[in-house]
Scaffold this active site. Structure first.
Site: not given
Ligand SMILES: *Cc1c(COP(=O)(O)O)cnc(C)c1O
Length: 388
Positions: A57, A109, A181, A206
């Site tokens: 983590r 988005y 972004d 993506k």
């Protein structure tokens, strides 16, 4: 390495372990924790920032190697990986909202809009929305001290383009960090750190992953900002699995080739749609009719594989076209082998009709090209647009 072209960077390994003979393909460090040789070494690892060999983590060799390839592609110092694009975006807002004022562009988005409108105010973060193509609007909003300017270019799904070189100085003057972004463009079509962005964000789900088989996010930034973000992010816990980090690196190796094919293919489809009598609007950075064509020529080296278009007759007509398509899958996401088509108004209808109406025209169709030959996709769209 910084002088290498993107194809070379993407294909190289940047291993973090020091074996004498090295795997030509990275190994997967599928482990929760890393055993320290001594109690002293353990104590040292436990307090080290951005540690790659203590607890997954906190970091993992697969994260480190994959992140360093992405950082090199963007021309940035370093990168942090997350379990999704949204995790990268929310970690950015939550880390830099200390002054509690965010200036964001309106075209963003859907998930980002949802977070900024619903969750950020609940946490005491003030969000001011401005138009992505109105520098005066940014100038006015940035007269007050601001923590973060959150941008997206090109936008999903309307392909609006934001002038990073013009906005970054205004943001910096207001004391803000600029996060962009850059998912739709990928590092192959635009390098936004060079234009003044402080953090470049991607949904690696993506183009970076590129095969529709993993969910991941990335923030490329300076060592200083990465350290600050990591201090919160490892406690937020949106950790990418070692396996998905490895898969992401495998995807990166073909990123330049894939994106170049998709640039060309989407341009051919956009040109075809632009000349079709039943199509009333086409949005793609390759078109000379794009309202920001001059900015695109300055800021982008390729148009990307996502386009959107409107047919006359609104949502009903758009649904008929999407129903008749055979090659394109009716699936969210994009950037993988299959072309993907969605009706954004339907996809985001869960956000409430008023919010969706503000964001997208009802009859808008978003189409992302895949690896297919563009002539086959155009033939498929042609039959779907033909009245029967
Ligand atoms: C898909 C997408 C996101 C969200 O990414 P996830 O990996 O699904 O969390 C954010 N921004 C843009 C522009 C996207 O297309």
């Amino acid at each position: 390495m910084s002088e290498w072209r993107v194809d070379t960077i993407a294909a190289q390994r940047r291993p973090v372990t020091g074996l004498i003979g090295e795997d030509v393909a990275p190994a997967i460090h599928s482990t929760v924790a890393f055993a320290a040789p001594t109690v002293e070494a353990f104590a040292e690892l436990a307090v080290r920032s951005r540690v790659d060999d203590f607890y997954t983590r906190y970091g993992n060799p697969n994260h480190a190697e994959t992140a360093s390839v992405i950082a090199a592609l963007e021309g940035g110092e370093t990168a942090l990986l997350f379990a999704s694009g949204m995790a990268a975006i929310t970690a950015t807002v939550l880390t830099f909202a200390a002054g509690s004022r965010v200036v964001a562009q309106r075209q963003l988005y859907g998930g980002t809009v949802g977070f900024l409108e619903e969750i950020a105010p609940r946490l005491g973060i003030e969000v001011v929305f401005v138009d992505h193509d109105d520098i005066d609007d940014f100038e006015t909003a940035l007269r007050r001290p601001t923590s973060l300017v959150l941008l997206e270019t090109p936008t999903n799904p309307l392909l609006g383009v934001t002038d990073i070189a013009a906005i970054a100085p205004l943001a910096h003057h207001a004391g803000a960090i600029v996060a962009v972004d850059a998912t739709l463009g990928s590092p192959i079509n635009q390098r936004l750190l060079e234009l003044g962005a402080d953090i470049v964000l991607h949904s690696a789900t993506k183009y970076l992953g590129g095969h529709g088989d993993l969910t991941a996010g990335v923030a490329v930034t300076s060592n200083t900002l990465a350290e600050r973000m990591w201090n919160d992010a490892y406690l937020f816990g949106a950790t990418l699995s070692a396996h998905d980090a490895w898969l992401l690196q495998r995807g990166l190796r073909t990123l330049p080739m894939r994106v170049r094919h998709q640039n060309e293919s989407a341009s051919a489809v956009a040109t075809y749609l632009d000349g079709h009598p039943s199509v009333v609007a086409v949005h793609h950075p390759s078109l000379a009719t794009h309202p920001q064509a001059e900015l695109i020529a300055r800021q982008m080296t390729g148009p990307g594989g996502v386009l959107s278009f409107e047919v006359g007759g609104g949502l009903g007509a758009a649904e008929q076209v999407v129903t008749r398509l055979q090659i394109a899958s009716r699936a969210a996401s994009f950037g993988g082998p299959l072309p993907a088509v969605v009706l954004p108004a339907r996809m985001w209808s869960g956000m409430g009709s008023a919010a969706v109406e503000r964001m997208v025209p009802a009859g808008l169709i978003r189409l992302a090209v895949g690896f297919e030959h563009p002539a086959d996709l155009i033939a498929d769209i042609d039959q779907a647009l033909t009245e029967r």
